[in-house]
Scaffold this motif. Structure first.
Motif, PDB file in Angstrom:
ATOM      1  N   GLY A 150       0.778  -1.232   0.000  1.00 61.71           N
ATOM      2  CA  GLY A 150       0.000   0.000   0.000  1.00 61.71           C
ATOM      3  C   GLY A 150       0.810   1.283   0.000  1.00 61.71           C
ATOM      4  N   GLU A 179       5.168   2.208   5.128  1.00 61.42           N
ATOM      5  CA  GLU A 179       5.874   2.421   6.401  1.00 61.42           C
ATOM      6  C   GLU A 179       5.488   3.757   7.038  1.00 61.42           C
ATOM      7  N   SER A 229       4.083   4.578  -6.387  1.00 58.09           N
ATOM      8  CA  SER A 229       4.572   5.469  -7.439  1.00 58.09           C
ATOM      9  C   SER A 229       5.029   4.679  -8.663  1.00 58.09           C
ATOM     10  N   THR A 232       8.447   2.765  -8.180  1.00 61.42           N
ATOM     11  CA  THR A 232       8.271   1.514  -7.421  1.00 61.42           C
ATOM     12  C   THR A 232       7.536   0.489  -8.285  1.00 61.42           C
ATOM     13  N   LEU A 251      -0.761   3.164  -9.936  1.00 59.52           N
ATOM     14  CA  LEU A 251       0.415   4.032  -9.784  1.00 59.52           C
ATOM     15  C   LEU A 251       0.038   5.509  -9.864  1.00 59.52           C
ATOM     16  N   GLU A 381       4.474  14.399 -11.194  1.00 62.38           N
ATOM     17  CA  GLU A 381       3.498  14.251 -10.121  1.00 62.38           C
ATOM     18  C   GLU A 381       4.071  14.873  -8.843  1.00 62.38           C
TER      19      GLU A 381
HETATM   20  P1  NAD Z   1       5.915   4.436  -3.024  1.00 66.94           P
HETATM   21  O1  NAD Z   1       6.015   3.940  -4.413  1.00 66.94           O
HETATM   22  O2  NAD Z   1       7.095   5.128  -2.446  1.00 66.94           O
HETATM   23  O3  NAD Z   1       5.613   3.231  -2.025  1.00 66.94           O
HETATM   24  C1  NAD Z   1       4.477   2.411  -2.184  1.00 66.94           C
HETATM   25  C2  NAD Z   1       4.680   1.124  -1.403  1.00 66.94           C
HETATM   26  O4  NAD Z   1       5.658   0.324  -2.053  1.00 66.94           O
HETATM   27  C3  NAD Z   1       5.166   1.315   0.040  1.00 66.94           C
HETATM   28  O5  NAD Z   1       4.480   0.395   0.861  1.00 66.94           O
HETATM   29  C4  NAD Z   1       6.632   0.963  -0.053  1.00 66.94           C
HETATM   30  O6  NAD Z   1       7.198   0.491   1.146  1.00 66.94           O
HETATM   31  C5  NAD Z   1       6.624  -0.128  -1.105  1.00 66.94           C
HETATM   32  N1  NAD Z   1       7.881  -0.345  -1.817  1.00 66.94           N
HETATM   33  C6  NAD Z   1       8.868   0.545  -2.077  1.00 66.94           C
HETATM   34  N2  NAD Z   1       9.856  -0.049  -2.798  1.00 66.94           N
HETATM   35  C7  NAD Z   1       9.476  -1.326  -3.019  1.00 66.94           C
HETATM   36  C8  NAD Z   1      10.059  -2.425  -3.705  1.00 66.94           C
HETATM   37  N3  NAD Z   1      11.213  -2.322  -4.334  1.00 66.94           N
HETATM   38  N4  NAD Z   1       9.381  -3.587  -3.735  1.00 66.94           N
HETATM   39  C9  NAD Z   1       8.174  -3.712  -3.135  1.00 66.94           C
HETATM   40  N5  NAD Z   1       7.582  -2.703  -2.447  1.00 66.94           N
HETATM   41  C10 NAD Z   1       8.220  -1.520  -2.395  1.00 66.94           C
HETATM   42  O7  NAD Z   1       4.608   5.320  -2.980  1.00 66.94           O
HETATM   43  P2  NAD Z   1       4.074   6.249  -1.806  1.00 66.94           P
HETATM   44  O8  NAD Z   1       4.996   7.414  -1.717  1.00 66.94           O
HETATM   45  O9  NAD Z   1       3.791   5.428  -0.608  1.00 66.94           O
HETATM   46  O10 NAD Z   1       2.671   6.713  -2.390  1.00 66.94           O
HETATM   47  C11 NAD Z   1       2.524   7.748  -3.304  1.00 66.94           C
HETATM   48  C12 NAD Z   1       2.399   7.221  -4.710  1.00 66.94           C
HETATM   49  O11 NAD Z   1       1.348   6.278  -4.793  1.00 66.94           O
HETATM   50  C13 NAD Z   1       2.045   8.316  -5.696  1.00 66.94           C
HETATM   51  O12 NAD Z   1       2.791   8.169  -6.878  1.00 66.94           O
HETATM   52  C14 NAD Z   1       0.571   8.074  -5.962  1.00 66.94           C
HETATM   53  O13 NAD Z   1       0.105   8.561  -7.189  1.00 66.94           O
HETATM   54  C15 NAD Z   1       0.490   6.593  -5.882  1.00 66.94           C
HETATM   55  N6  NAD Z   1      -0.888   6.180  -5.594  1.00 66.94           N
HETATM   56  C16 NAD Z   1      -1.614   5.558  -6.576  1.00 66.94           C
HETATM   57  C17 NAD Z   1      -2.928   5.190  -6.352  1.00 66.94           C
HETATM   58  C18 NAD Z   1      -3.754   4.509  -7.419  1.00 66.94           C
HETATM   59  O14 NAD Z   1      -4.763   3.920  -7.092  1.00 66.94           O
HETATM   60  N7  NAD Z   1      -3.398   4.576  -8.681  1.00 66.94           N
HETATM   61  C19 NAD Z   1      -3.503   5.435  -5.104  1.00 66.94           C
HETATM   62  C20 NAD Z   1      -2.749   6.057  -4.134  1.00 66.94           C
HETATM   63  C21 NAD Z   1      -1.431   6.413  -4.379  1.00 66.94           C
END
Ligand code: NAD
Length: 484
Positions: A150, A179, A229, A232, A251, A381
Motif C-alpha cells: 500500500g 511504512e 509510485s 516503485t 500508480l 506528479e
Molecule cells: P511508493 O512507491 O514510495 O511506495 C508504495 C509502497 O511500495 C510502500 O508500501 C513501499 O514500502 C513499497 N515499496 C517501495 N519499494 C518497493 C520495492 N522495491 N518492492 C516492493 N515494495 C516496495 O509510494 P508512496 O509514496 O507510498 O505513495 C505515493 C504514490 O502512490 C504516488 O505516486 C501516488 O500517485 C500513488 N498512488 C496511486 C494510487 C492509485 O490507485 N493509482 C492510489 C494512491 C497512491
C-alpha cells in the motif's frame, strides 16, 4: 502511547512482534509527535506470514462463496459500526481531517468488503457447448497467496480494496502497508478475524521497500497488487515478471481536467478543488493540470481564490477543519521544492505558495496560473496541494496537450455541451474519466490507469478477473479419433 498497537504485525490471527526489525516511528503529521513505534518485518516474520497465508489458502478456497461472502459482509458491518474510532486512527496515521476520514476511509473500505462479499457467491465458470455433444466447462479458481502493498494516502481503503476481492475469490493475503502509515491495516486484519475469517487468511506485516521486495520475489506468491509510485511500480512489476506472477499496478498520475467556456463555473471550481486539495492534494487521480479555456480563465481564477479562502486549516481532529497537513515532513519538503520550481520557471502564483507557520507539515493550497506544458510542475506528479492552471483556445489543441504525458490515470472535462463531453472522454488516454465532476471512485466502478499509471483495474466486477483464473475442462461425449 495512545495509538500503539499490541505489536507490529498481525499473522495467523494474532499480533506478533520481532524487535530485531528496523524501527518504524509513526508520526502525527499535524504535530510531529510520535504516536507509535513499530518494527519492520525481519526475514523470520516474512516467512511466518507467507507460511500462514499458504497454509490457510486451500481451506479458505474450499468454503462456499456464500460462506466467504458472509464473513466479508460481517467485517463490513463491524467497520461501519466502528467508523468513528477507525477514522480517529486514520486521521492520526495520515493527518487527513476527521471531516474527510469519517466519510472516505473506513466507509470506503466497508463498501469494498460489502460489495465483494456480495459477489462471492456468484463467482462461477461457464458451460460452453461444442459440436457433436462435446462441451467445455470452466472453473474459476483462486490464484493462491496474494501480496498487497500500500501507499500512505488511503491506508484503510487500500487494505480493503485489495483484501476484499482477493478473499472473495478464495485467495489469502499478506498485506504490507506503507511504512509511513502502518496502523489502520492492522485494524482491518483484526476485524476480519472478529468477523470469522480463519487464521492466516489476511495477514499484515510492516516494513520498508525491502520487505515489499522480499514478498514480491517469493515463489509462494501468485499475485502482487501494488498501490504506489511509478518508479516503485517498475521495480515490482519486473520482479513479479521474473516469477510470472499476476499483477495489479495502481500508480501515479498527472491527470488533466479541462474546463470549457460553457461550463458551469461553480461546478468546475468545485471539481478543481476536490481534484487538487482534498487530502491536501495527496490523491493519485488528482486533476493537477487544469486547462481552462481563455474566455473564462480570469473568472475561474477569481472564483477559485474566493472559494479557497474558505478552506479551514488547523487541528485535523476539529470537525470544522477542511484542510490538513501533508503526511510527512519529507512529503512537505518535496511539495515546497516543486512550488519553488514553479516560481523559478515563471508560473504566476495566484494563491498560497508557502508553508503554513504552525506545528506539523502544513502547506497552503497553492494555485499557479499561466503554466506552460513544459514546466516541471506541469509534467511531474507532485502529490501535494499544488494546482497548475494552463490556458487553451480550441478543443483539438487541448485534447493533444491533455494526452501529452506518460501518465494515464484519470482525466475530466467540464462543459455543458453533451456531445463534446463524450467526444472528449473518448479521446482521453486515461483509465478513469469524469464528465462534470471529479475524483469519485465508487466500488461498483472499475478504477485504474493506462500508460505508465498502471496495469489492471481495482473495484467492480473486473477486479474478480484480476484475483482469479479459469481452468478449462474439455469433456468428450464421443470416441477419441486418433490418426493411427
Ligand atoms: P511508493 O512507491 O514510495 O511506495 C508504495 C509502497 O511500495 C510502500 O508500501 C513501499 O514500502 C513499497 N515499496 C517501495 N519499494 C518497493 C520495492 N522495491 N518492492 C516492493 N515494495 C516496495 O509510494 P508512496 O509514496 O507510498 O505513495 C505515493 C504514490 O502512490 C504516488 O505516486 C501516488 O500517485 C500513488 N498512488 C496511486 C494510487 C492509485 O490507485 N493509482 C492510489 C494512491 C497512491
Amino acid at each position: 502511547m495512545k495509538f500503539q498497537p499490541r505489536a507490529s504485525h498481525f499473522i495467523d490471527g494474532e499480533y506478533v512482534e520481532d524487535t530485531n526489525g528496523a524501527a518504524i516511528e509513526v508520526i502525527y503529521p499535524a504535530t510531529g509527535e510520535v504516536i507509535a513505534r513499530l518494527h519492520s518485518a525481519t526475514p523470520a516474520i516474512v516467512e511466518q506470514a507467507l507460511n500462514s497465508a499458504k497454509n490457510a489458502q486451500a481451506a479458505w478456497a474450499a468454503l462456499s462463496g456464500t460462506e466467504r461472502g458472509r464473513i466479508l459482509r460481517r467485517a463490513s458491518d463491524i467497520m461501519r459500526e466502528r467508523n468513528y474510532d477507525l477514522s480517529v486512527l486514520e486521521t492520526h496515521d495520515t493527518g487527513k481531517p476527521i471531516q474527510e476520514t469519517t466519510v472516505a476511509d473506513a466507509t470506503s473500505g466497508a463498501d469494498a468488503l460489502e460489495y465483494f462479499g456480495g459477489l462471492a457467491a456468484s463467482l462461477t465458470g461457464e458451460h460452453i457447448p461444442l459440436g457433436g455433444g462435446d462441451f467445455v466447462y470452466t472453473i474459476r479458481e483462486a490464484l493462491g497467496v496474494c501480496v498487497g502493498i500500500g501507499a500512505w494516502n488511503y491506508p484503510t481503503q487500500i487494505a480493503c480494496w485489495k483484501g476484499a476481492p482477493a478473499l472473495a475469490c478464495g485467495n489469502t493475503m499478506v498485506f504490507k502497508p506503507s511504512e509511513t502509515t502502518p496502523l489502520s491495516a492492522l485494524k482491518v486484519a483484526e476485524i476480519l478475524v472478529e468477523a470469522g475469517a480463519p487464521k492466516g487468511v489476511y495477514n499484515v506485516i510492516q516494513g520498508y521497500g525491502d520487505v515489499g521486495a522480499s514478498l514480491v520475489s517469493d515463489p509462494r506468491v501468485a499475485k502482487v497488487s501494488l498501490t504506489g509510485s511509478v518508479p516503485t511500480g517498475r521495480k515490482v512489476y519486473a520482479a513479479a515478471a521474473d516469477g510470472m506472477k499476476h499483477v495489479t499496478m495502481e500508480l501515479g498520475g498527472k491527470s488533466p481536467m479541462i474546463v470549457f467556456d460553457d461550463a458551469d463555473i461553480e461546478n468546475a471550481v468545485s471539481g478543481a478543488i476536490l481534484g487538487n486539495f482534498y487530502s491536501s492534494g495527496q490523491v493519485c487521480s488528482n486533476g493537477t493540470r487544469v486547462f481552462v479555456q481563455k474566455g473564462i480563465k480570469e473568472a475561474f481564477l477569481k472564483r477559485l481564490s474566493e472559494r479557497l479562502a474558505h478552506a479551514k486549516t488547523g487541528d485535523p481532529m476539529d470537525e470544522d477543519v477542511s484542510f490538513g497537513p501533508m503526511v510527512s515532513e519529507n512529503q512537505m519538503n518535496i511539495t515546497l521544492g516543486y512550488i519553488e520550481k514553479g516560481k523559478a520557471e515563471g508560473a504566476r502564483l495566484v494563491y498560497g505558495g508557502e508553508r503554513i507557520e504552525r506545528d506539523g507539515y502544513f502547506v497552503q493550497p497553492t494555485v499557479f496560473a499561466d503554466v506552460t506544458d513544459n514546466m516541471t510542475i506541469a509534467r511531474e506528479e507532485i502529490f501535494g496541494p499544488v494546482m497548475s492552471v494552463l490556458d487553451f483556445e480550441t478543443e483539438e489543441e487541448v485534447m493533444a496537450r491533455a494526452n501529452d504525458t506518460e501518465f494515464g490515470l484519470a482525466a475530466g472535462v467540464f462543459t455543458n455541451d453533451l456531445t463534446r463531453a463524450h467526444r472528449i472522454v473518448a479521446g482521453f488516454e486515461a483509465g478513469t474519466c469524469y464528465i462534470n465532476t471529479y475524483n469519485l471512485a465508487p466500488v461498483e466502478a472499475p478504477f485504474g490507469g493506462s500508460k505508465m499509471s498502471g496495469v489492471g483495474r481495482e473495484n467492480s466486477k473486473l477486479a474478480i478477473n484480476h484475483f482469479s483464473e479459469m481452468k478449462t475442462v474439455y469433456v468428450s461425449m464421443n470416441d477419441v479419433e486418433a490418426p493411427y
